[in-house]
Write a protein that holds these residues in place. Structure first.
Motif, PDB file in Angstrom:
ATOM      1  N   GLN A   1      51.666  42.856  44.124  1.00  0.00           N
ATOM      2  CA  GLN A   1      53.026  42.885  43.607  1.00  0.00           C
ATOM      3  C   GLN A   1      53.338  44.216  42.934  1.00  0.00           C
ATOM      4  O   GLN A   1      54.416  44.761  43.127  1.00  0.00           O
ATOM      5  N   THR A   2      52.428  44.714  42.113  1.00  0.00           N
ATOM      6  CA  THR A   2      52.646  46.000  41.450  1.00  0.00           C
ATOM      7  C   THR A   2      51.338  46.787  41.381  1.00  0.00           C
ATOM      8  O   THR A   2      50.267  46.213  41.382  1.00  0.00           O
TER       9      THR A   2
ATOM     10  N   ALA B   1      46.151  33.592  39.721  1.00  0.00           N
ATOM     11  CA  ALA B   1      45.954  33.073  38.366  1.00  0.00           C
ATOM     12  C   ALA B   1      44.774  33.746  37.682  1.00  0.00           C
ATOM     13  O   ALA B   1      44.646  33.690  36.460  1.00  0.00           O
ATOM     14  N   ALA B   2      43.915  34.404  38.449  1.00  0.00           N
ATOM     15  CA  ALA B   2      42.752  35.090  37.871  1.00  0.00           C
ATOM     16  C   ALA B   2      43.142  36.391  37.190  1.00  0.00           C
ATOM     17  O   ALA B   2      42.323  37.011  36.522  1.00  0.00           O
ATOM     18  N   GLY B   3      44.381  36.816  37.358  1.00  0.00           N
ATOM     19  CA  GLY B   3      44.848  38.029  36.702  1.00  0.00           C
ATOM     20  C   GLY B   3      44.734  39.257  37.591  1.00  0.00           C
ATOM     21  O   GLY B   3      44.284  39.183  38.738  1.00  0.00           O
ATOM     22  N   PRO B   4      45.116  40.402  37.057  1.00  0.00           N
ATOM     23  CA  PRO B   4      45.133  41.635  37.848  1.00  0.00           C
ATOM     24  C   PRO B   4      43.730  42.200  38.063  1.00  0.00           C
ATOM     25  O   PRO B   4      42.794  41.867  37.343  1.00  0.00           O
ATOM     26  N   LEU B   5      43.625  43.078  39.057  1.00  0.00           N
ATOM     27  CA  LEU B   5      42.403  43.843  39.277  1.00  0.00           C
ATOM     28  C   LEU B   5      42.559  45.155  38.534  1.00  0.00           C
ATOM     29  O   LEU B   5      43.621  45.774  38.592  1.00  0.00           O
ATOM     30  N   ARG B   6      41.501  45.571  37.852  1.00  0.00           N
ATOM     31  CA  ARG B   6      41.571  46.805  37.060  1.00  0.00           C
ATOM     32  C   ARG B   6      40.458  47.750  37.467  1.00  0.00           C
ATOM     33  O   ARG B   6      39.316  47.337  37.634  1.00  0.00           O
TER      34      ARG B   6
END
Length: 137
Positions: A79-80, A104-109
């Protein structure tokens, strides 16, 4: 930086507290030993474990200390793509990249990239995401 703050606070506490200096110095010595161990082991461990990769199909990240996590985000689900530099990163010329999906696991960093690599990664992911059909959900 966290270790330096903790050690400085303990030194101030030792100087200002007229109580049992032996206990203060013992705790300070243990803190210094832990700090040296952490600063020595942490970069080696991060280099050995933390990984990231992008392909035309997905973004892959691996991270963790004792519990390691391998995450994959398909390009069609992105998405972003964001990049950020805090004060410490700016000092060392580093950039953090965050890839957000609907997971739901959140973003990758991806942390600690040099500026050119981070810019190339952001540009590549943005171009691949725009070229991929999908609903990003």
């Amino acid at each position: 930086m966290g270790w330096l703050v903790l050690i400085a606070l303990q030194v101030v506490w030792t100087v200002l507290d007229g109580g049992n200096r032996t206990a203060h110095i013992t705790v300070l010595a243990i803190t210094v030993a832990l700090a040296v161990t952490h600063v020595t082991v942490m970069p080696w461990w991060r280099y050995r474990v933390h990984r990231w990769e992008t392909t035309a199909d997905a973004v892959y990240t691996q991270s963790g200390w004792l519990q390691q996590e391998w995450r994959i985000a398909p390009i069609s689900r992105i998405q972003t793509v964001d990049s950020e530099r805090g004060p410490l990163e700016q000092l060392f010329g580093l950039v953090n990249v965050t890839v957000t999906t609907a997971s739901a696991a959140g973003p990758l960093r991806v942390h600690g990239l040099d500026r050119k690599t981070a810019q190339r990664l952001v540009d590549e992911l943005t171009a691949n995401t725009q070229a991929t059909t999908g609903d990003a959900t």
